[in-house]
Structures are given as C-alpha cells and as structure tokens.
Scaffold this motif. Structure first.
Motif, short mmCIF file in Angstrom:
data_model
loop_
_atom_site.label_atom_id
_atom_site.label_comp_id
_atom_site.label_asym_id
_atom_site.label_seq_id
_atom_site.Cartn_x
_atom_site.Cartn_y
_atom_site.Cartn_z
N GLY A 43 25.68 1.49 11.00
CA GLY A 43 25.61 -0.10 10.27
C GLY A 43 27.36 -0.19 9.33
O GLY A 43 27.88 1.39 9.12
N GLY A 44 28.28 -1.06 9.55
CA GLY A 44 29.58 -1.09 8.98
C GLY A 44 30.68 -1.02 9.67
O GLY A 44 30.21 -0.48 10.88
N VAL B 149 32.64 4.22 5.19
CA VAL B 149 32.29 3.08 4.70
C VAL B 149 30.84 3.88 3.79
O VAL B 149 30.40 3.00 4.46
CB VAL B 149 33.04 2.28 3.98
CG1 VAL B 149 32.77 1.30 2.59
CG2 VAL B 149 34.22 1.67 4.48
N PHE B 150 30.82 5.04 2.78
CA PHE B 150 29.24 5.07 2.51
C PHE B 150 28.44 4.96 3.79
O PHE B 150 27.28 4.67 3.27
CB PHE B 150 29.30 3.93 1.68
CG PHE B 150 30.35 3.74 0.62
CD1 PHE B 150 29.84 4.49 -0.46
CD2 PHE B 150 30.39 2.56 0.08
CE1 PHE B 150 31.16 4.85 -1.76
CE2 PHE B 150 31.39 2.53 -1.30
CZ PHE B 150 31.18 3.61 -1.68
N ALA C 136 24.00 -9.74 4.25
CA ALA C 136 25.29 -10.59 4.88
C ALA C 136 25.89 -10.39 5.53
O ALA C 136 25.62 -9.44 7.17
CB ALA C 136 26.36 -9.42 4.55
N ARG D 281 23.12 -11.79 8.37
CA ARG D 281 22.43 -11.96 9.27
C ARG D 281 21.43 -14.10 9.23
O ARG D 281 21.99 -14.75 7.69
CB ARG D 281 21.05 -11.35 8.83
CG ARG D 281 21.70 -9.49 9.13
CD ARG D 281 20.82 -8.14 8.73
NE ARG D 281 21.24 -7.85 8.09
CZ ARG D 281 20.91 -5.89 8.35
NH1 ARG D 281 19.90 -6.31 7.23
NH2 ARG D 281 21.41 -5.26 8.22
N1 SAH Z 1 28.91 2.09 6.29
C1 SAH Z 1 28.27 0.41 5.90
C2 SAH Z 1 27.54 0.53 4.62
C3 SAH Z 1 26.87 1.67 4.35
S1 SAH Z 1 25.68 2.09 2.90
C4 SAH Z 1 28.95 -0.36 6.19
O1 SAH Z 1 30.53 -0.14 6.41
O2 SAH Z 1 28.87 -1.43 5.32
C5 SAH Z 1 24.46 0.97 2.64
C6 SAH Z 1 24.85 -0.34 1.68
O3 SAH Z 1 25.16 -1.07 2.53
C7 SAH Z 1 22.99 -1.52 1.91
O4 SAH Z 1 22.91 -0.95 0.89
C8 SAH Z 1 24.81 -2.88 0.81
O5 SAH Z 1 24.98 -2.17 -0.28
C9 SAH Z 1 25.70 -3.03 2.32
N2 SAH Z 1 24.94 -3.36 3.46
C10 SAH Z 1 24.59 -3.15 4.42
N3 SAH Z 1 25.32 -3.94 5.67
C11 SAH Z 1 24.62 -5.03 3.98
C12 SAH Z 1 24.51 -6.43 4.84
N4 SAH Z 1 23.78 -6.90 6.16
N5 SAH Z 1 24.59 -6.96 3.58
C13 SAH Z 1 24.54 -6.83 2.65
N6 SAH Z 1 24.78 -5.26 2.15
C14 SAH Z 1 25.38 -4.61 3.35
#
Ligand code: SAH
Length: 457
Positions: free
Chosen positions: A95-96, A100-101, A199, A201
């Motif tokens: 995800g994301g 980043v985390f 976010a 979605r």
């Molecule tokens: N690698 C991911 C983060 C993973 S950690 C990135 O870069 O986005 C997981 C955290 O990401 C969640 O707890 C939330 O804080 C955030 N997150 C990921 N997707 C999200 C979304 N669609 N809406 C809001 N927060 C989101």
C-alpha cells in the motif's frame, strides 16, 4: 574486458512496488507494466483486491484481514525468496509507497543478502493521497515551509518534529496520544487538524477540527486513518472536490452511461471464475478462431477477457478473424486501452432498442462470443438470436466477495444503478435492504419489475 554469461540466471527478479493509497487509478505506469509481466503478486493489506484482480499473475494475499491466514514478516520474506528462487518474476505490492512505513527497507535487505535482482517502483503514499483528495496542501507559501511524516504506532515512538505541517500515519488507535504529544510540545489548542479515513477510496471521510476539538473526540476511529496537523488547514473547505462527487454503485457493470467527470463509479467486489467455470472459459477461448464476432457490453468484460486470453497463451493476433463490437462507451474505451479499436460501437443505454441497433449495424448470421459477467442478462442473448446469430455467452467473472475484499458500505453511496434483472437478484443476495436516501436507477422495465419484486419499491 568484462565477460558475462547468461547461464545461471534462473534466479528470479523482484519488483518492490507501491500500489498507492486506494484509488486503483493512482497506480503508476511502471507499476502497471511490472504487474502485467509478473508471475506472482504478493500483496498486502491496504492494497485493493480489485486492483490486483486485473492482473493474470498468481495472487497471494499476505495481509491479515478477515480471518485470512496471517503472514508474519519472516514468512513473507521466505515466500518472496521461494518464488524468486524458482526463477519467477515476483511483484511485491504494498500500500502507498514501499519506503514510507511500509517495511520495504526490510524486504530490500533480504533481497540484497540473497543476491536476488530487484527494482523498486515508488507509489503515492497515503499522505499525498489524503492531501490531494481532501484538498489539504502540505506546504503553502507563508503558511508552511516544511512537512514531516510521522507514525502514531507504537505509542512509545511518537515524535513531534519541528515542522510546519505534521502528518501522522497509523493513528486509528493512538489519536489521543499523538494529539497529547503535539500539545505537550507546545502546539496550540487552536491549531487545525484533519483526520482522513480511507483516503482516495469511495468511502473517504474527513473529520476536521482544532487540536482541542479533536482531543475531545471519543468515538473510535476505523483504519486506515491519517492525521494532518498544521496551518495550511485554515484553507480547508467543509466540502472538497472529491466529496462533491456523486457515488454511483454500478451493481451490474459499467455500460458507460455514467461519466467519470460526473460521478465516482463504485463496483461490487468481483473476481474471475474458477474451477469448472474456468474450464469452460478456456475451452471457448482455445477455439476463439471459430467465432466471427466478439461483443462486449461493459468495461470489466473487456478486462477479464484479455486476462483470460493471456492465461490461454493467446493474444490479439488470434482475434484477427473476428469483428469486435462494443455496446457502450465504457467498453470501447477499455478496448482502446487494450490496443483495439472496435469495428463498430453502438449505444447501449439499456433502453430496449438493442434489436433495432443491432439490425441497423448488420449484426446478423454471425457466430458471436459474448464475454460477460456470470450475471449476464438473457435479454441481449435473445435479441441477438432473433437476428439469426449463434450466441455464446461466456461468464468470465462474478460479482462476489473475494478472499479479503470488504463489502461496499451503502451509507457512502448516493445512487445504485441496476443494469439487468440478474444484477438486482445478485444484489439482493448481498444486501437485504437499500437505505432510503439512495436513488435507485433501473435500466429496463424488466429490471424495474425485479427491483419492485425483491426490494418492494
Ligand atoms: N506504505 C504506506 C503506509 C503503510 S502504514 C504508505 O506509503 O501510505 C499504514 C498506515 O498508512 C495506516 O495506518 C494509515 O495511517 C495510512 N494509510 C494507508 N492508506 C491509507 C488511506 N487510504 N487512508 C488513510 N490512511 C492511510
């Protein structure tokens, strides 16, 4: 002179890919290419199953939703290595952004240590997705000239860096601890903040308030949630471009009568058919040359058709002898994405004028393959047969929950569009009632009758 040898290259290759925050269209072109060529996709929580569903690779869900098998990080690392060592192209989809985390760094170490070839494809991180879709600039001249990405988990690691805008990930269970820490570090009670849930979605929600107001909140937050704090929030509007979009649930597929500029299209979870149904699909696709016409009624049918064709080791060249027709703009557009310009495209507003249109376009005495969902309505088949065509309707995908997909939250939906009586019947299996505030639109009289019957008007 340096010498290389192509022997011993059986080791696979790993793409470490960011999928973006949720909206499947926020995937990069490079990620799309890597996923299309992958043999196996290992995907995490927060990656939409609808996004991975479009690719032909073997898919392995490594997240922890809904009682699924829970992979620990070590097991995920092992799984990546195992597939790579078998010489496969592995897409590790997160995800994301992976860095980043996202534990991307840890997986990278494993690849380095084991001498596996890799590349890293960044993704749009949740902070950027939330910032754009909730209309909150992260920096702004005179208001914010620095931004920090922080984590709310574990609580012991909460930091409040000296930046104008602070973005906290993983705050669903630690919102208060984060806000208390910000206050303790001297942030004012009147500082503006916004919590952005889901976010990008269809069910995105923004809760905004001052630091003080947010600290007083008691309702629990659902995940995923992100917190943004800072001066740029003074410019946040109660409504933003994304929240203004009308959410339309297309309960039976996308024929193209709703335009993306006007609304946000939401789909029920869908997945390719398996088992005996797949064997049937295979049988017809291996004999694709025997059809004279391919007819598509909606965009997803095009996507699943090409995916299935690829699985049968066939490609566009095998369609050279077929005329390709599309009913509706959505199918035509998806065909163009697949490199095909439809021979003929006719309107399909579900108005029951199909026969006249087909006749007008000379769709007669043909052998037609109709790739579709398993919900396909009898109506077009009967119409086509009435014009002396031979018709094979092929159910390639079904609208049903996938292993880790969440059902659609009807509270976030403004309108439901039923394209066929079978789409109403399928919907009734998933939902017993439709909330009053939702506008229901039915494509045909038959569809309306089914809706009246099952949902009592
Ligand atoms: N690698 C991911 C983060 C993973 S950690 C990135 O870069 O986005 C997981 C955290 O990401 C969640 O707890 C939330 O804080 C955030 N997150 C990921 N997707 C999200 C979304 N669609 N809406 C809001 N927060 C989101």
């Amino acid at each position: 002179m340096s010498r290389t040898t192509r022997a011993g290259r059986a080791k696979g290759y790993v793409y470490l890919i960011g999928a973006g925050p949720g909206d499947p269209e926020l995937l990069t072109l490079k990620a799309e290419r890597a996923l299309s060529g992958a043999d196996v996709i290992l995907y995490d929580d927060l990656v939409s199953s609808q996004l991975v569903g479009r690719f032909a690779a073997l898919k392995i869900y490594t997240g922890k939703r809904k009682g699924s098998h829970h992979f620990e990080q070590d097991a995920i690392n092992e799984e990546i290595l195992r597939h790579a060592r078998e010489g496969k192209k592995v897409a590790r989809l997160k995800g994301g952004d992976p860095f980043v985390f996202g534990r991307g760094g840890e997986e990278l170490e494993i690849l380095r240590k084991n001498g596996i070839g890799y590349e890293i494809i960044p993704g749009i991180t949740a902070a950027h997705g939330a910032s754009a879709y909730a209309e909150i600039p992260l920096t702004m001249r005179h208001l914010s000239s620095s931004v920090a990405f922080c984590t709310g988990h574990p609580v012991s690691k909460i930091q409040v860096p000296d930046a104008d805008t602070l973005v906290y990930y993983m705050v669903a269970s630690s919102l208060h601890e984060v806000l208390d820490a910000a206050k303790k570090q001297g942030r004012s009670d009147s500082l503006k903040g916004a919590i952005v849930l889901n976010a990008t979605r269809y069910n995105q929600k923004v809760i905004s308030g001052t630091l003080k107001e947010l600290r007083q909140r008691e309702e629990p937050l659902s995940s995923p949630a992100l917190l943004i704090l800072g001066g740029t929030l003074n410019h946040t509007l109660a409504e933003n471009w994304y929240s203004r979009k009308r959410r339309v649930l297309l309960a039976g597929g996308d024929s193209g009568c709703y335009k993306s500029e006007e609304c946000l299209k939401v789909y029920l979870p869908h997945k390719p058919v398996e088992g005996a149904r797949w064997e049937k699909v295979k049988k017809y696709l291996l004999d694709i040359e025997s059809f004279t016409v391919l007819l598509f009624f909606d965009a997803l049918s095009v996507v699943y058709f090409f995916m299935a064709l690829g699985r049968c080791r066939k490609d566009l060249r095998h369609l050279a002898g077929c005329k390709i027709y599309s009913a509706g703009e959505a199918a035509s557009e998806e065909l163009r994405n697949q490199g095909v310009i439809a021979d003929c495209s006719f309107d399909n507003d579900g108005s029951g004028e199909l026969l006249a249109r087909l006749q007008q376009k000379g769709v007669m005495h043909e052998s037609i393959l109709l790739p579709a969902s398993t919900l396909l309505n009898d109506y077009p088949v009967e119409e086509l047969k009435a014009l002396q065509n031979q018709v094979t309707a092929l159910g390639l995908y079904s609208y049903s929950a996938t292993e880790n997909s969440e059902s659609i939250d009807l509270d976030c939906i403004d309108e439901i569009y039923f394209s066929s009586p079978s789409s109403v019947r399928n919907f009734r299996k998933l939902y017993l009632a439709i909330p009053e505030k939702i506008t229901v639109t039915t494509a045909t009289d038959g569809c309306e009758a089914e809706y009246q019957k099952l949902f009592g008007g």
